[in-house]
Design a protein around this motif. Sequence first.
Motif, PDB file in Angstrom:
ATOM      1  N   SER A 229      37.986   4.612 -22.505  1.00  0.00           N
ATOM      2  CA  SER A 229      37.650   4.051 -23.808  1.00  0.00           C
ATOM      3  C   SER A 229      37.557   5.170 -24.838  1.00  0.00           C
ATOM      4  CB  SER A 229      36.314   3.323 -23.714  1.00  0.00           C
ATOM      5  OG  SER A 229      35.990   2.688 -24.908  1.00  0.00           O
ATOM      6  N   GLU A 230      37.697   4.823 -26.083  1.00  0.00           N
ATOM      7  CA  GLU A 230      37.565   5.812 -27.152  1.00  0.00           C
ATOM      8  C   GLU A 230      36.131   6.337 -27.219  1.00  0.00           C
ATOM      9  OE1 GLU A 230      38.919   4.507 -30.959  1.00  0.00           O
ATOM     10  OE2 GLU A 230      40.678   3.513 -30.113  1.00  0.00           O
ATOM     11  N   GLY A 231      36.024   7.632 -27.521  1.00  0.00           N
ATOM     12  CA  GLY A 231      34.703   8.249 -27.632  1.00  0.00           C
ATOM     13  C   GLY A 231      33.835   7.594 -28.674  1.00  0.00           C
ATOM     14  N   SER A 232      34.438   7.168 -29.788  1.00  0.00           N
ATOM     15  CA  SER A 232      33.644   6.546 -30.847  1.00  0.00           C
ATOM     16  C   SER A 232      33.055   5.221 -30.373  1.00  0.00           C
ATOM     17  CB  SER A 232      34.485   6.336 -32.100  1.00  0.00           C
ATOM     18  OG  SER A 232      35.595   5.499 -31.825  1.00  0.00           O
ATOM     19  N   ALA A 233      33.808   4.477 -29.579  1.00  0.00           N
ATOM     20  CA  ALA A 233      33.304   3.193 -29.064  1.00  0.00           C
ATOM     21  C   ALA A 233      32.144   3.433 -28.103  1.00  0.00           C
ATOM     22  CB  ALA A 233      34.416   2.414 -28.370  1.00  0.00           C
ATOM     23  N   VAL A 234      32.298   4.418 -27.227  1.00  0.00           N
ATOM     24  CA  VAL A 234      31.238   4.743 -26.270  1.00  0.00           C
ATOM     25  C   VAL A 234      30.000   5.229 -27.014  1.00  0.00           C
ATOM     26  CG1 VAL A 234      30.574   6.325 -24.413  1.00  0.00           C
ATOM     27  CG2 VAL A 234      32.808   5.200 -24.355  1.00  0.00           C
ATOM     28  N   SER A 235      30.190   6.116 -27.974  1.00  0.00           N
ATOM     29  CA  SER A 235      29.057   6.641 -28.751  1.00  0.00           C
ATOM     30  C   SER A 235      28.327   5.527 -29.499  1.00  0.00           C
ATOM     31  CB  SER A 235      29.540   7.696 -29.751  1.00  0.00           C
ATOM     32  OG  SER A 235      30.002   8.819 -29.073  1.00  0.00           O
ATOM     33  N   GLN A 236      29.100   4.606 -30.063  1.00  0.00           N
ATOM     34  CA  GLN A 236      28.502   3.487 -30.800  1.00  0.00           C
ATOM     35  C   GLN A 236      27.637   2.640 -29.870  1.00  0.00           C
ATOM     36  OE1 GLN A 236      31.356   0.604 -32.238  1.00  0.00           O
ATOM     37  NE2 GLN A 236      29.983  -0.064 -33.869  1.00  0.00           N
ATOM     38  N   GLN A 237      28.135   2.357 -28.670  1.00  0.00           N
ATOM     39  CA  GLN A 237      27.379   1.528 -27.728  1.00  0.00           C
ATOM     40  C   GLN A 237      26.149   2.274 -27.201  1.00  0.00           C
ATOM     41  OE1 GLN A 237      28.098  -1.562 -27.829  1.00  0.00           O
ATOM     42  NE2 GLN A 237      29.997  -1.158 -28.932  1.00  0.00           N
ATOM     43  N   LEU A 238      26.298   3.579 -26.983  1.00  0.00           N
ATOM     44  CA  LEU A 238      25.147   4.371 -26.549  1.00  0.00           C
ATOM     45  C   LEU A 238      24.074   4.413 -27.627  1.00  0.00           C
ATOM     46  CD1 LEU A 238      26.954   7.294 -24.712  1.00  0.00           C
ATOM     47  CD2 LEU A 238      25.292   5.713 -23.683  1.00  0.00           C
ATOM     48  N   THR A 239      24.471   4.442 -28.874  1.00  0.00           N
ATOM     49  CA  THR A 239      23.512   4.432 -29.987  1.00  0.00           C
ATOM     50  C   THR A 239      22.688   3.147 -29.960  1.00  0.00           C
ATOM     51  OG1 THR A 239      24.922   5.829 -31.356  1.00  0.00           O
ATOM     52  CG2 THR A 239      23.294   4.473 -32.511  1.00  0.00           C
ATOM     53  N   ILE A 240      23.348   2.036 -29.710  1.00  0.00           N
ATOM     54  CA  ILE A 240      22.641   0.748 -29.629  1.00  0.00           C
ATOM     55  C   ILE A 240      21.678   0.758 -28.443  1.00  0.00           C
ATOM     56  CG2 ILE A 240      22.950  -1.730 -29.165  1.00  0.00           C
ATOM     57  CD1 ILE A 240      25.639  -1.429 -30.778  1.00  0.00           C
ATOM     58  N   LEU A 241      22.143   1.241 -27.302  1.00  0.00           N
ATOM     59  CA  LEU A 241      21.292   1.276 -26.104  1.00  0.00           C
ATOM     60  C   LEU A 241      20.108   2.231 -26.291  1.00  0.00           C
ATOM     61  CD1 LEU A 241      24.109   1.246 -23.403  1.00  0.00           C
ATOM     62  CD2 LEU A 241      22.497  -0.619 -23.920  1.00  0.00           C
ATOM     63  N   ARG A 242      20.323   3.308 -26.999  1.00  0.00           N
ATOM     64  CA  ARG A 242      19.216   4.242 -27.288  1.00  0.00           C
ATOM     65  C   ARG A 242      18.211   3.599 -28.242  1.00  0.00           C
ATOM     66  NH1 ARG A 242      20.915  10.390 -28.464  1.00  0.00           N
ATOM     67  NH2 ARG A 242      18.672  10.570 -28.434  1.00  0.00           N
ATOM     68  N   ALA A 243      18.708   2.911 -29.242  1.00  0.00           N
ATOM     69  CA  ALA A 243      17.828   2.280 -30.231  1.00  0.00           C
ATOM     70  C   ALA A 243      16.913   1.238 -29.587  1.00  0.00           C
ATOM     71  CB  ALA A 243      18.660   1.639 -31.339  1.00  0.00           C
ATOM     72  N   LYS A 244      17.398   0.629 -28.524  1.00  0.00           N
ATOM     73  CA  LYS A 244      16.599  -0.383 -27.813  1.00  0.00           C
ATOM     74  C   LYS A 244      15.830   0.222 -26.639  1.00  0.00           C
ATOM     75  CE  LYS A 244      17.821  -3.729 -30.439  1.00  0.00           C
ATOM     76  NZ  LYS A 244      16.878  -4.353 -31.332  1.00  0.00           N
ATOM     77  N   ASN A 245      15.829   1.557 -26.548  1.00  0.00           N
ATOM     78  CA  ASN A 245      15.112   2.279 -25.488  1.00  0.00           C
ATOM     79  C   ASN A 245      15.568   1.894 -24.084  1.00  0.00           C
ATOM     80  OD1 ASN A 245      13.411   3.943 -27.096  1.00  0.00           O
ATOM     81  ND2 ASN A 245      12.235   2.111 -27.595  1.00  0.00           N
TER      82      ASN A 245
END
Length: 116
Positions: A44-60
């Motif tokens: 997958s594209e790095g930007s897509a992975v980073s975006q999803q990780l940001t969401i998962l981090r925001a929700k702890n």
Amino acid sequence: MTTEIEQFKSEFFKALAHPLRIRILELLAESDKNVNEIQTILGSEGSAVSQQLTILRAKNIVIGTKEGNRVLYSLRDPMISELLLVARQIFNNHLVDTITLLDKFNAPTKEVNKKS
């Protein structure tokens, strides 16, 4: 009236409601990984992975630990691995039920086809 725990559950499951996020969590359940490792494994594209990780981090749900110039991601709570396993088992149970139902539904058709 929504209680705090119901609100937490709702927000938690919303955060899980994306196929790429689920796949990322399954990878992190195996071992901690950085963005590049996740991207390579998923293709997958790095930007897509980073975006999803940001969401998962925001929700702890995941945490990131800085190691040199990289961030190593891990599950915040190891029980998330168990949750993913239970979800897979529920999915498998539904598949078994569906297959059983289809077999019952198609049984008369099989008998008719044998007589033809």
